[in-house]
Scaffold this motif. Structure first.
Motif, PDB file in Angstrom:
ATOM      1  N   MET A   1      23.842  -8.388  62.322  1.00  0.00           N
ATOM      2  CA  MET A   1      24.436  -7.912  61.501  1.00  0.00           C
ATOM      3  C   MET A   1      23.976  -9.079  59.752  1.00  0.00           C
ATOM      4  N   GLY A   2      24.271  -9.181  58.699  1.00  0.00           N
ATOM      5  CA  GLY A   2      23.562  -9.821  57.625  1.00  0.00           C
ATOM      6  C   GLY A   2      22.911  -9.243  56.846  1.00  0.00           C
ATOM      7  N   LEU A   3      22.818 -10.004  55.334  1.00  0.00           N
ATOM      8  CA  LEU A   3      21.945  -8.831  53.896  1.00  0.00           C
ATOM      9  C   LEU A   3      20.405  -9.263  54.246  1.00  0.00           C
ATOM     10  N   LEU A   4      20.325  -8.212  54.005  1.00  0.00           N
ATOM     11  CA  LEU A   4      18.753  -8.006  53.297  1.00  0.00           C
ATOM     12  C   LEU A   4      18.387  -7.812  52.113  1.00  0.00           C
ATOM     13  N   GLN A   5      19.284  -7.905  51.552  1.00  0.00           N
ATOM     14  CA  GLN A   5      19.491  -7.563  49.623  1.00  0.00           C
ATOM     15  C   GLN A   5      20.335  -7.827  49.429  1.00  0.00           C
ATOM     16  N   LEU A   6      19.814  -8.385  48.361  1.00  0.00           N
ATOM     17  CA  LEU A   6      21.085  -8.999  47.344  1.00  0.00           C
ATOM     18  C   LEU A   6      20.568  -8.820  45.677  1.00  0.00           C
ATOM     19  N   ASN A   7      21.191  -7.796  45.549  1.00  0.00           N
ATOM     20  CA  ASN A   7      21.022  -7.667  43.586  1.00  0.00           C
ATOM     21  C   ASN A   7      21.896  -7.976  42.684  1.00  0.00           C
ATOM     22  N   PHE A   8      22.583  -8.707  42.036  1.00  0.00           N
ATOM     23  CA  PHE A   8      23.481  -8.928  40.494  1.00  0.00           C
ATOM     24  C   PHE A   8      23.082  -8.504  39.244  1.00  0.00           C
ATOM     25  N   ASP A   9      24.138  -8.655  38.758  1.00  0.00           N
ATOM     26  CA  ASP A   9      24.158  -8.311  37.345  1.00  0.00           C
ATOM     27  C   ASP A   9      25.145  -8.464  36.792  1.00  0.00           C
ATOM     28  N   GLY A  10      25.106  -9.719  35.366  1.00  0.00           N
ATOM     29  CA  GLY A  10      26.316  -9.401  34.428  1.00  0.00           C
ATOM     30  C   GLY A  10      27.314 -10.673  35.316  1.00  0.00           C
ATOM     31  N   LEU A  11      26.097 -11.804  36.374  1.00  0.00           N
ATOM     32  CA  LEU A  11      27.398 -12.918  37.097  1.00  0.00           C
ATOM     33  C   LEU A  11      27.509 -13.678  36.654  1.00  0.00           C
ATOM     34  N   ARG A  12      29.197 -14.813  36.009  1.00  0.00           N
ATOM     35  CA  ARG A  12      28.797 -15.500  35.436  1.00  0.00           C
ATOM     36  C   ARG A  12      26.824 -16.147  34.549  1.00  0.00           C
ATOM     37  N   ASN A  13      26.454 -17.011  34.849  1.00  0.00           N
ATOM     38  CA  ASN A  13      25.320 -17.831  34.295  1.00  0.00           C
ATOM     39  C   ASN A  13      23.982 -16.994  34.339  1.00  0.00           C
ATOM     40  N   LEU A  14      24.263 -16.136  35.432  1.00  0.00           N
ATOM     41  CA  LEU A  14      23.074 -16.108  36.412  1.00  0.00           C
ATOM     42  C   LEU A  14      22.142 -14.968  35.984  1.00  0.00           C
ATOM     43  N   GLN A  15      21.306 -15.303  35.440  1.00  0.00           N
ATOM     44  CA  GLN A  15      20.262 -13.820  34.998  1.00  0.00           C
ATOM     45  C   GLN A  15      20.175 -13.118  36.269  1.00  0.00           C
ATOM     46  N   PRO A  16      20.243 -11.340  36.125  1.00  0.00           N
ATOM     47  CA  PRO A  16      20.049 -10.665  36.680  1.00  0.00           C
ATOM     48  C   PRO A  16      19.236 -10.535  38.407  1.00  0.00           C
ATOM     49  N   VAL A  17      20.328 -11.039  39.303  1.00  0.00           N
ATOM     50  CA  VAL A  17      19.756 -11.201  40.505  1.00  0.00           C
ATOM     51  C   VAL A  17      18.769 -10.433  41.768  1.00  0.00           C
TER      52      VAL A  17
ATOM     53  N   ILE B   1      32.998 -12.144  34.958  1.00  0.00           N
ATOM     54  CA  ILE B   1      31.800 -11.296  33.977  1.00  0.00           C
ATOM     55  C   ILE B   1      30.915 -12.171  33.348  1.00  0.00           C
ATOM     56  N   GLN B   2      29.694 -12.104  33.218  1.00  0.00           N
ATOM     57  CA  GLN B   2      28.695 -12.819  32.410  1.00  0.00           C
ATOM     58  C   GLN B   2      29.344 -13.427  30.933  1.00  0.00           C
ATOM     59  N   THR B   3      29.613 -13.868  30.190  1.00  0.00           N
ATOM     60  CA  THR B   3      29.609 -13.708  28.331  1.00  0.00           C
ATOM     61  C   THR B   3      28.973 -12.948  27.823  1.00  0.00           C
ATOM     62  N   ASP B   4      29.906 -12.016  26.889  1.00  0.00           N
ATOM     63  CA  ASP B   4      29.582 -10.493  26.260  1.00  0.00           C
ATOM     64  C   ASP B   4      28.842  -9.802  27.229  1.00  0.00           C
ATOM     65  N   ALA B   5      28.735 -10.104  28.463  1.00  0.00           N
ATOM     66  CA  ALA B   5      28.283  -8.492  29.310  1.00  0.00           C
ATOM     67  C   ALA B   5      29.289  -7.346  29.543  1.00  0.00           C
ATOM     68  N   PRO B   6      28.817  -6.194  29.871  1.00  0.00           N
ATOM     69  CA  PRO B   6      29.691  -5.065  29.513  1.00  0.00           C
ATOM     70  C   PRO B   6      30.517  -4.994  30.908  1.00  0.00           C
ATOM     71  N   TYR B   7      29.876  -5.694  31.823  1.00  0.00           N
ATOM     72  CA  TYR B   7      29.863  -4.961  33.288  1.00  0.00           C
ATOM     73  C   TYR B   7      29.478  -6.422  34.496  1.00  0.00           C
ATOM     74  N   LEU B   8      30.055  -6.740  35.593  1.00  0.00           N
ATOM     75  CA  LEU B   8      29.495  -6.857  36.314  1.00  0.00           C
ATOM     76  C   LEU B   8      29.143  -6.164  38.106  1.00  0.00           C
ATOM     77  N   THR B   9      28.420  -6.347  38.466  1.00  0.00           N
ATOM     78  CA  THR B   9      28.016  -5.318  39.429  1.00  0.00           C
ATOM     79  C   THR B   9      27.092  -6.203  40.208  1.00  0.00           C
ATOM     80  N   LEU B  10      27.680  -5.763  41.583  1.00  0.00           N
ATOM     81  CA  LEU B  10      26.844  -6.416  42.480  1.00  0.00           C
ATOM     82  C   LEU B  10      26.717  -5.508  43.789  1.00  0.00           C
ATOM     83  N   TYR B  11      25.714  -5.399  44.389  1.00  0.00           N
ATOM     84  CA  TYR B  11      25.166  -4.512  45.472  1.00  0.00           C
ATOM     85  C   TYR B  11      24.099  -5.404  46.789  1.00  0.00           C
ATOM     86  N   GLY B  12      24.906  -4.680  47.633  1.00  0.00           N
ATOM     87  CA  GLY B  12      24.353  -5.909  48.708  1.00  0.00           C
ATOM     88  C   GLY B  12      23.694  -4.752  50.028  1.00  0.00           C
TER      89      GLY B  12
END
Ligand SMILES: Nc1ncnc2c1ncn2[C@@H]1O[C@H](COP(=O)(O)OP(=O)(O)OP(=O)(O)O)[C@@H](O)[C@H]1O
Ligand SMILES: [Mg+2]
Length: 367
Positions: free
Chosen positions: A1-17, A61-72
């Motif tokens: 059990m553990g994360l193999l991959q993470l993709n974040f978009d629109g999270l705080r000050n982070l560019q797409p992760v 949600i990132q300032t001005d971003a329309p949404y926050l998506t998180l995938y793992g």
């Protein structure tokens, strides 16, 4: 059990992760304000459907971003992927668990057990019982089958009883129905909590012994009503005062974990560092019991560990964590601090969060 991959978009000050974590230790370095806590927050929202920083997810949600998506994507089952999306324009949280678009929050939490250790976690000792109850129920939920259903039924009965109490003139027949419900499901909740606690206590004691021996420290489970009476009896006997107060004063909703040192509340006598180590032992023991009871490992998010822990205890903490072979995400402001801490066989990935010049930060793997 553990994360193999993470993709974040629109999270705080982070560019797409786009992150490929190690199944072992992941160290996230970066200057103040670079986005380290935000990364942990993203994983927390993905696993719990809520943030540990804000009650209102819109702030994440990132300032001005329309949404926050998180995938793992999780190890093991090839379909074991989790997704969370929050649109700025809607307060609803869209969840996806293993391809199921109608997944509920409990499915998310069930799929990815998480424990967070951050400076706020240390309020567990001093704060209201609700934090400790949440801690207790996390363990029972993950280790004892059927707890969620029982918890929901007890909560429903309590809601109805409280509504009747506030109503003014009480219809005794109606009250009796909900009291019976509450007594029944509350009793079952207590039985599962007690069973979990019996298993948890020795694991906690052993963990604390390794981290910081504190003879005289005791942990007790208090069920929330008189020790010598049944819940049905207590509810019936307290109708009048409950009505005056406008709520049910005793019951499973008042359960607590009591931590004492030589019979005094631990919070009154332990030093800050000792408090942090006791809370760390509680949190690590949760993961250790989860593993031994259900062969599942939880993911640890550790933010700002060094604060107030001396080097010796920091090292002991890291060794314990490492021995659990859990996946860990741990932040640090000092690039060198958590480099040499780990044993040679542990897989350690280092990451760096750097300001990207556009007001945002980028997460990058470090060689
Ligand atoms: N919704 C948002 N949109 C854009 N930026 C945000 C948002 N919310 C917070 N920030 C910014 O994100 C930055 C990262 O904060 P974060 O707490 O993740 O940093 P950190 O690396 O953990 O810092 P520290 O070492 O001080 O704990 C901060 O500068 C903050 O102002
Ligand atoms: Mg931070």
């Amino acid at each position: 059990m553990g994360l193999l991959q993470l993709n974040f978009d629109g999270l705080r000050n982070l560019q797409p992760v786009d992150m490929v974590p190690s199944p072992g230790i992941n160290v996230i370095n970066g200057a103040n304000g670079s986005g380290k806590t935000s990364l942990l927050e993203g994983i927390h929202i993905l696993g719990m459907g809520r943030s540990f920083r804000t009650r209102q997810l819109k702030h994440a949600i990132q300032t001005d971003a329309p949404y926050l998506t998180l995938y793992g994507r999780l190890a093991g089952d090839p379909d074991a992927a989790l997704g969370v999306r929050r649109l700025r324009a809607s307060s609803e949280l869209e969840l996806r668990v293993k391809g199921d678009k109608n997944a509920r929050l409990a499915d998310l939490v069930q799929t990815m057990p998480l424990q967070l250790i951050n400076p706020d976690a240390f309020r567990l000792l001093e704060g209201s019982p609700s934090g400790r109850r949440e801690f207790l129920d996390w363990g029972v939920f993950h280790v004892k089958q059927g707890f969620l259903e029982i918890w929901k039924r007890a909560r429903r009965a309590l809601k109805h009883r409280n509504a009747l109490l506030r109503h003014g003139r009480i219809n005794p027949q109606e009250l009796v129905v909900w009291e019976q419900e509450l007594a029944n499901w509350g009793g079952k909740m207590d039985a599962l909590r007690r069973a979990w606690f019996t298993e948890f206590l020795p694991v906690f004691e052993e963990t604390l012994e390794r981290l910081l021996p504190l003879p005289g420290l005791t942990l007790h489970y208090a069920r929330g009503w008189d020790k010598k009476r049944t819940l049905a009896d207590v509810l019936e006997g307290s109708r009048q005062t409950d009505q005056q107060m406008g709520f049910t004063q005793q019951g499973p909703q008042r359960a607590d974990l009591r931590i004492k040192l030589n019979k005094q509340p631990a919070i009154e006598v332990l030093s800050r560092g000792q408090q942090k180590l006791v809370v760390s032992a509680l949190k690590l023991a949760q993961g250790r019991l989860l593993e031994s009871a259900s062969q599942r490992r939880c993911i640890y998010l550790i933010d700002d560990l060094p604060a107030e822990l001396d080097e010796h205890h920091r090292l002991l903490f890291c060794q314990l964590l490492e021995d659990m072979r859990c996946q860990v995400f741990i932040t640090s402001v000092e690039p060198q601090a958590l480099r040499q801490t780990w044993q040679a066989h542990t897989r350690v990935n280092m990451f760096h969060v750097k300001h990207a010049g556009n007001g945002l930060s980028q997460l990058m793997p470090e060689g």
